[in-house]
Design a protein around this motif. Structure first.
Motif, PDB file in Angstrom:
ATOM      1  N   VAL A 177     -28.617  -7.549  -9.324  1.00 30.86           N
ATOM      2  CA  VAL A 177     -27.923  -6.670  -8.654  1.00 30.86           C
ATOM      3  C   VAL A 177     -29.006  -5.789  -7.716  1.00 30.86           C
ATOM      4  CG1 VAL A 177     -26.179  -5.055  -8.335  1.00 30.86           C
ATOM      5  CG2 VAL A 177     -25.894  -6.847 -10.107  1.00 30.86           C
ATOM      6  N   LEU A 178     -29.882  -4.975  -8.706  1.00 27.58           N
ATOM      7  CA  LEU A 178     -30.702  -4.182  -8.092  1.00 27.58           C
ATOM      8  C   LEU A 178     -31.739  -4.419  -6.710  1.00 27.58           C
ATOM      9  CD1 LEU A 178     -31.853  -1.264  -8.015  1.00 27.58           C
ATOM     10  CD2 LEU A 178     -33.300  -1.701 -10.115  1.00 27.58           C
ATOM     11  N   ALA A 179     -32.095  -5.835  -7.274  1.00 28.10           N
ATOM     12  CA  ALA A 179     -33.089  -6.477  -6.282  1.00 28.10           C
ATOM     13  C   ALA A 179     -32.215  -6.788  -5.058  1.00 28.10           C
ATOM     14  CB  ALA A 179     -33.840  -7.688  -6.762  1.00 28.10           C
ATOM     15  N   THR A 180     -31.176  -7.112  -5.297  1.00 33.51           N
ATOM     16  CA  THR A 180     -30.204  -7.655  -3.985  1.00 33.51           C
ATOM     17  C   THR A 180     -29.885  -6.389  -3.173  1.00 33.51           C
ATOM     18  OG1 THR A 180     -29.189  -9.385  -5.346  1.00 33.51           O
ATOM     19  CG2 THR A 180     -28.129  -8.786  -3.204  1.00 33.51           C
ATOM     20  N   VAL A 181     -29.548  -5.147  -3.581  1.00 29.91           N
ATOM     21  CA  VAL A 181     -29.318  -4.109  -2.956  1.00 29.91           C
ATOM     22  C   VAL A 181     -30.473  -3.448  -2.301  1.00 29.91           C
ATOM     23  CG1 VAL A 181     -28.798  -1.589  -3.474  1.00 29.91           C
ATOM     24  CG2 VAL A 181     -27.521  -3.436  -4.611  1.00 29.91           C
ATOM     25  N   LEU A 254     -32.325 -15.420  -2.281  1.00 26.56           N
ATOM     26  CA  LEU A 254     -33.573 -15.478  -2.778  1.00 26.56           C
ATOM     27  C   LEU A 254     -33.737 -14.552  -3.855  1.00 26.56           C
ATOM     28  CD1 LEU A 254     -35.875 -15.978   0.291  1.00 26.56           C
ATOM     29  CD2 LEU A 254     -35.216 -17.852  -1.182  1.00 26.56           C
ATOM     30  N   VAL A 255     -32.843 -13.492  -3.969  1.00 21.88           N
ATOM     31  CA  VAL A 255     -33.067 -12.375  -5.022  1.00 21.88           C
ATOM     32  C   VAL A 255     -31.819 -12.329  -5.964  1.00 21.88           C
ATOM     33  CG1 VAL A 255     -34.702 -11.133  -3.683  1.00 21.88           C
ATOM     34  CG2 VAL A 255     -32.500 -10.684  -3.545  1.00 21.88           C
ATOM     35  N   ALA A 256     -30.873 -12.929  -5.760  1.00 20.93           N
ATOM     36  CA  ALA A 256     -29.495 -12.562  -6.347  1.00 20.93           C
ATOM     37  C   ALA A 256     -29.462 -13.220  -7.599  1.00 20.93           C
ATOM     38  CB  ALA A 256     -28.469 -12.527  -5.660  1.00 20.93           C
ATOM     39  N   GLY A 257     -29.866 -14.578  -7.913  1.00 16.90           N
ATOM     40  CA  GLY A 257     -29.922 -15.217  -8.930  1.00 16.90           C
ATOM     41  C   GLY A 257     -28.856 -16.176  -9.013  1.00 16.90           C
ATOM     42  N   ASN A 258     -27.943 -16.171  -8.390  1.00 18.27           N
ATOM     43  CA  ASN A 258     -26.593 -17.252  -8.168  1.00 18.27           C
ATOM     44  C   ASN A 258     -25.902 -17.228  -9.540  1.00 18.27           C
ATOM     45  OD1 ASN A 258     -25.109 -19.204  -6.898  1.00 18.27           O
ATOM     46  ND2 ASN A 258     -26.219 -20.731  -7.500  1.00 18.27           N
ATOM     47  N   GLY A 266     -23.962  -4.572 -13.743  1.00 20.49           N
ATOM     48  CA  GLY A 266     -25.048  -3.902 -14.473  1.00 20.49           C
ATOM     49  C   GLY A 266     -26.108  -4.378 -13.233  1.00 20.49           C
ATOM     50  N   PHE A 267     -27.314  -3.249 -13.234  1.00 24.32           N
ATOM     51  CA  PHE A 267     -28.062  -3.298 -12.043  1.00 24.32           C
ATOM     52  C   PHE A 267     -29.244  -4.495 -12.362  1.00 24.32           C
ATOM     53  CE2 PHE A 267     -27.772   1.577 -10.926  1.00 24.32           C
ATOM     54  CZ  PHE A 267     -26.765   1.029 -10.143  1.00 24.32           C
TER      55      PHE A 267
END
Length: 324
Positions: A177-181, A254-258, A266-267
């Protein structure tokens, strides 16, 4: 030629010129109408196509896989096709929550940074520096989303992964979540900054000078007068910013993890959004797994529409910008 004939000739010439101008105005008006109808028709065609494909999973047998249950689709917490290929395991309830949660977090971070940057560029920075920073913001806004995604997958994921290790939290390669944000913050920040700066520069000079004349300091004037006067335009930048956050697909994928279940709060948890879910599944060109992505597209359009209606309602309540 008598005086009366001269007057008649002059009047005829005036009428001919006036009629000519009227014909030109009518032609230009019709041209604008045609362009508007053409633009609207594109939107209508896209909506019709997505709706036609998106309702198939709910009304057909899907080649023996069974009909997707609409209620389960909208409220479920799992996006999977189980070992028996049960079609009712397609659900976007948790993905809707993830999407709104990530967009809200991105806006909460980007909004103060963008507004303060806009205030600095518009009112505080020297002219040369302001011009340079304005150019930088415009260049950032023009960067393709795939570039942000590649930067996120190579730099931000590594940073998040190391940060998770520092806190003793397990993070799958930094996808979270943190990377996506953080990626979305970088993407919507130029939009918020540019539009907020325009709104701030539109505040009347007399309002600023009046505040200073009444004894307010420059800082008080900037925060209590200028930003307050420009609040409607600043809010408009937030609407466009959150619209881009809701609609971004490539960089998020590319960053969310699907994540296939959730919701994810959780971040350091992997996550998924409506757009990333659509993009991840467009490997086929036919069948349920293909059609269901259009169903997600319908949900996304409804979410964006409702979000814009709510935000525009609050924007109208805030008031108009004071202009020169």
């Amino acid at each position: 030629m008598t005086s009366l004939e001269k007057i008649k000739s002059s009047l005829k010439s005036i009428f001919r010129k006036r009629h000519k101008r009227e014909y030109i105005d009518i032609a230009i008006t019709k041209f604008f109408q045609l362009v508007t109808i053409l633009s609207a028709s594109f939107i209508i065609i896209i909506v019709i196509f997505i709706a036609r494909e998106g309702i198939k999973p709910f009304i057909s047998n899907n080649d023996g896989l069974g009909r997707v249950d609409l209620v389960s689709f909208l409220t479920g917490t799992t996006w999977l096709r189980g070992p028996t290929f049960q079609s009712n395991l397609y659900s976007v309830g948790f993905i809707i929550i993830n999407t709104l949660y990530i967009a809200l977090l991105s806006l909460l971070i980007a909004m103060p940074i963008g507004v303060l940057s806009a205030l600095f560029i518009a009112k505080i920075a020297p002219k040369r520096l302001a011009g340079f920073l304005r150019t930088v913001v415009e260049l950032l806004a023009a960067i393709p989303s795939i570039v942000f995604g590649l930067f996120g997958s190579s730099v931000i994921l590594s940073m998040v992964y190391n940060l998770a290790k520092l806190f003793g939290v397990q993070s799958p390669g930094g996808n979270s979540v943190l990377a996506t944000v953080l990626v979305l913050v970088m993407m919507i920040l130029p939009t918020i900054t540019a539009l907020s700066e325009v709104a701030i520069r539109s505040v009347g000079k007399d309002i600023e000078e009046g505040s200073l004349a009444l004894g307010a300091t420059k800082t008080q004037t900037h925060f209590k007068v200028i930003l307050t006067s420009a609040k409607s335009g600043i809010f408009a930048s937030a609407i466009l910013g959150i619209g881009r956050a809701l609609g971004e697909a490539t960089a998020v994928s590319l960053v969310a993890g699907n994540a296939r279940s959730g919701p994810s709060f959780g971040f350091f948890e992997i996550t998924s959004t409506l757009t990333s879910t659509m993009l991840q599944g467009l490997k086929e060109t036919i069948g349920l797994d293909y059609d269901i992505r259009f169903s997600v597209g319908i949900v996304l359009m409804i979410v964006i529409l409702i979000t814009n209606i709510i935000l525009n309602y609050f924007k109208k309540r805030i008031g108009q910008v004071y202009v020169k």
